[in-house]
Design a protein around this motif. Structure first.
Motif, mmCIF file in Angstrom:
data_model
loop_
_atom_site.group_PDB
_atom_site.id
_atom_site.type_symbol
_atom_site.label_atom_id
_atom_site.label_comp_id
_atom_site.label_asym_id
_atom_site.label_seq_id
_atom_site.Cartn_x
_atom_site.Cartn_y
_atom_site.Cartn_z
ATOM 1 N N PHE A 18 1.309 -1.449 -0.130
ATOM 2 C CA PHE A 18 0.149 0.156 0.043
ATOM 3 C C PHE A 18 0.955 1.041 0.003
ATOM 4 C CE2 PHE A 18 -2.373 3.527 2.013
ATOM 5 C CZ PHE A 18 -3.616 3.370 1.539
ATOM 6 N N VAL A 19 2.074 1.031 0.967
ATOM 7 C CA VAL A 19 2.804 2.243 0.735
ATOM 8 C C VAL A 19 2.934 2.398 0.151
ATOM 9 C CG1 VAL A 19 5.199 3.960 1.727
ATOM 10 C CG2 VAL A 19 2.671 2.256 3.197
ATOM 11 N N VAL A 20 4.268 1.278 -0.903
ATOM 12 C CA VAL A 20 4.338 1.736 -2.487
ATOM 13 C C VAL A 20 3.109 1.886 -3.556
ATOM 14 C CG1 VAL A 20 5.683 0.256 -4.639
ATOM 15 C CG2 VAL A 20 6.402 -0.024 -1.583
ATOM 16 N N ALA A 21 2.478 1.585 -3.827
ATOM 17 C CA ALA A 21 1.295 2.206 -4.592
ATOM 18 C C ALA A 21 1.414 3.550 -4.153
ATOM 19 C CB ALA A 21 -0.008 0.700 -4.453
ATOM 20 N N PHE A 22 1.048 4.442 -2.834
ATOM 21 C CA PHE A 22 0.505 5.101 -2.565
ATOM 22 C C PHE A 22 1.374 6.452 -3.416
ATOM 23 C CE2 PHE A 22 1.688 9.662 0.016
ATOM 24 C CZ PHE A 22 0.362 9.949 -0.540
ATOM 25 N N ASP A 23 2.812 5.504 -2.850
ATOM 26 C CA ASP A 23 4.522 7.042 -3.779
ATOM 27 C C ASP A 23 3.908 6.775 -5.141
ATOM 28 O OD1 ASP A 23 5.285 6.503 -1.948
ATOM 29 O OD2 ASP A 23 6.399 5.750 -1.482
ATOM 30 N N PRO A 69 -10.575 10.011 -16.414
ATOM 31 C CA PRO A 69 -10.137 7.793 -16.461
ATOM 32 C C PRO A 69 -9.575 7.278 -15.827
ATOM 33 C CG PRO A 69 -11.039 8.874 -18.670
ATOM 34 C CD PRO A 69 -11.391 9.646 -18.127
ATOM 35 N N GLN A 70 -8.802 8.661 -15.691
ATOM 36 C CA GLN A 70 -7.165 8.523 -14.391
ATOM 37 C C GLN A 70 -6.817 8.610 -13.596
ATOM 38 O OE1 GLN A 70 -7.678 10.819 -17.015
ATOM 39 N NE2 GLN A 70 -6.417 12.885 -16.876
ATOM 40 N N GLY A 71 -8.308 9.393 -12.948
ATOM 41 C CA GLY A 71 -8.881 10.168 -11.617
ATOM 42 C C GLY A 71 -8.982 8.396 -11.024
ATOM 43 N N LEU A 74 -6.365 4.962 -10.738
ATOM 44 C CA LEU A 74 -5.599 6.267 -9.499
ATOM 45 C C LEU A 74 -6.822 6.013 -8.009
ATOM 46 C CD1 LEU A 74 -4.101 9.694 -10.674
ATOM 47 C CD2 LEU A 74 -3.348 7.119 -10.392
ATOM 48 N N SER A 75 -7.861 5.896 -7.616
ATOM 49 C CA SER A 75 -8.625 5.433 -6.701
ATOM 50 C C SER A 75 -8.135 3.557 -6.813
ATOM 51 C CB SER A 75 -9.549 6.205 -6.782
ATOM 52 O OG SER A 75 -9.119 7.769 -6.532
ATOM 53 N N ARG A 76 -9.144 3.462 -7.827
ATOM 54 C CA ARG A 76 -8.675 2.150 -7.566
ATOM 55 C C ARG A 76 -7.742 1.369 -7.342
ATOM 56 N NH1 ARG A 76 -10.561 0.477 -13.069
ATOM 57 N NH2 ARG A 76 -12.170 2.136 -13.318
ATOM 58 N N PHE A 77 -6.823 1.890 -8.318
ATOM 59 C CA PHE A 77 -5.924 1.889 -7.653
ATOM 60 C C PHE A 77 -5.097 1.475 -5.998
ATOM 61 C CE2 PHE A 77 -1.081 2.005 -7.421
ATOM 62 C CZ PHE A 77 -0.217 0.842 -8.209
ATOM 63 N N LEU A 78 -5.771 2.139 -5.548
ATOM 64 C CA LEU A 78 -5.410 2.443 -3.871
ATOM 65 C C LEU A 78 -6.670 1.400 -3.608
ATOM 66 C CD1 LEU A 78 -4.504 6.177 -2.789
ATOM 67 C CD2 LEU A 78 -2.956 3.791 -3.082
ATOM 68 N N LEU A 79 -7.562 1.353 -3.853
ATOM 69 C CA LEU A 79 -8.482 0.804 -3.414
ATOM 70 C C LEU A 79 -8.261 -0.834 -3.110
ATOM 71 C CD1 LEU A 79 -12.092 2.490 -4.739
ATOM 72 C CD2 LEU A 79 -11.056 2.564 -2.509
ATOM 73 N N ASN A 80 -7.934 -1.332 -3.711
ATOM 74 C CA ASN A 80 -7.847 -3.463 -4.386
ATOM 75 C C ASN A 80 -7.026 -3.516 -3.192
ATOM 76 O OD1 ASN A 80 -9.338 -3.125 -6.693
ATOM 77 N ND2 ASN A 80 -7.688 -3.200 -8.312
ATOM 78 N N LEU A 81 -6.179 -2.244 -2.982
ATOM 79 C CA LEU A 81 -5.494 -2.869 -1.357
ATOM 80 C C LEU A 81 -5.574 -3.464 0.072
ATOM 81 C CD1 LEU A 81 -1.732 -1.488 -2.804
ATOM 82 C CD2 LEU A 81 -2.445 -4.067 -2.297
#
Length: 110
Positions: A18-23, A69-71, A74-81
């Protein structure tokens, strides 16, 4: 200035990813129109909880990012973790008001 706030609860085994994904999220979200900055805080007594602040130039920029679309990616990227994510929405500071209170002078002893 508009602030969006989200609270994430992360599985203890996924904190490092999650921390890596946040970066990566922070690097990519800065490319969205009207994005000013991003900060994340980790709860002291519950290391699985994070609060994410995104700062936007205004409500229009925030809403445009939500629908871009990119927003969404990005949100889904963090939500998946995340085990759980509470999106608290938009916040703004109250306008400053002059309450007519004079500043207190520093007293020094002689």
């Amino acid at each position: 200035m508009t602030y969006s706030i989200r609270i994430f609860t992360i599985d203890s085994q996924l904190i490092d990813p999650f921390v890596v994904a946040f970066d990566l999220y922070r690097d990519l979200v800065t490319q969205l129109q009207g994005h000013v900055s991003t900060d994340i805080l980790r709860r002291n007594n519950s290391p699985q909880e994070f609060i994410l602040f995104d700062f936007w130039t205004g409500t229009e920029a925030y809403n445009a990012a939500l629908h871009a679309p990119q927003g969404a990616v990005l949100s889904r990227f963090l939500l998946n973790l995340a085990i759980k994510c509470d999106d608290l929405g938009q916040f703004e500071f109250l306008p400053s008001r002059n309450l007519g209170i004079a500043p207190v002078a520093n007293e020094t002893s002689n």
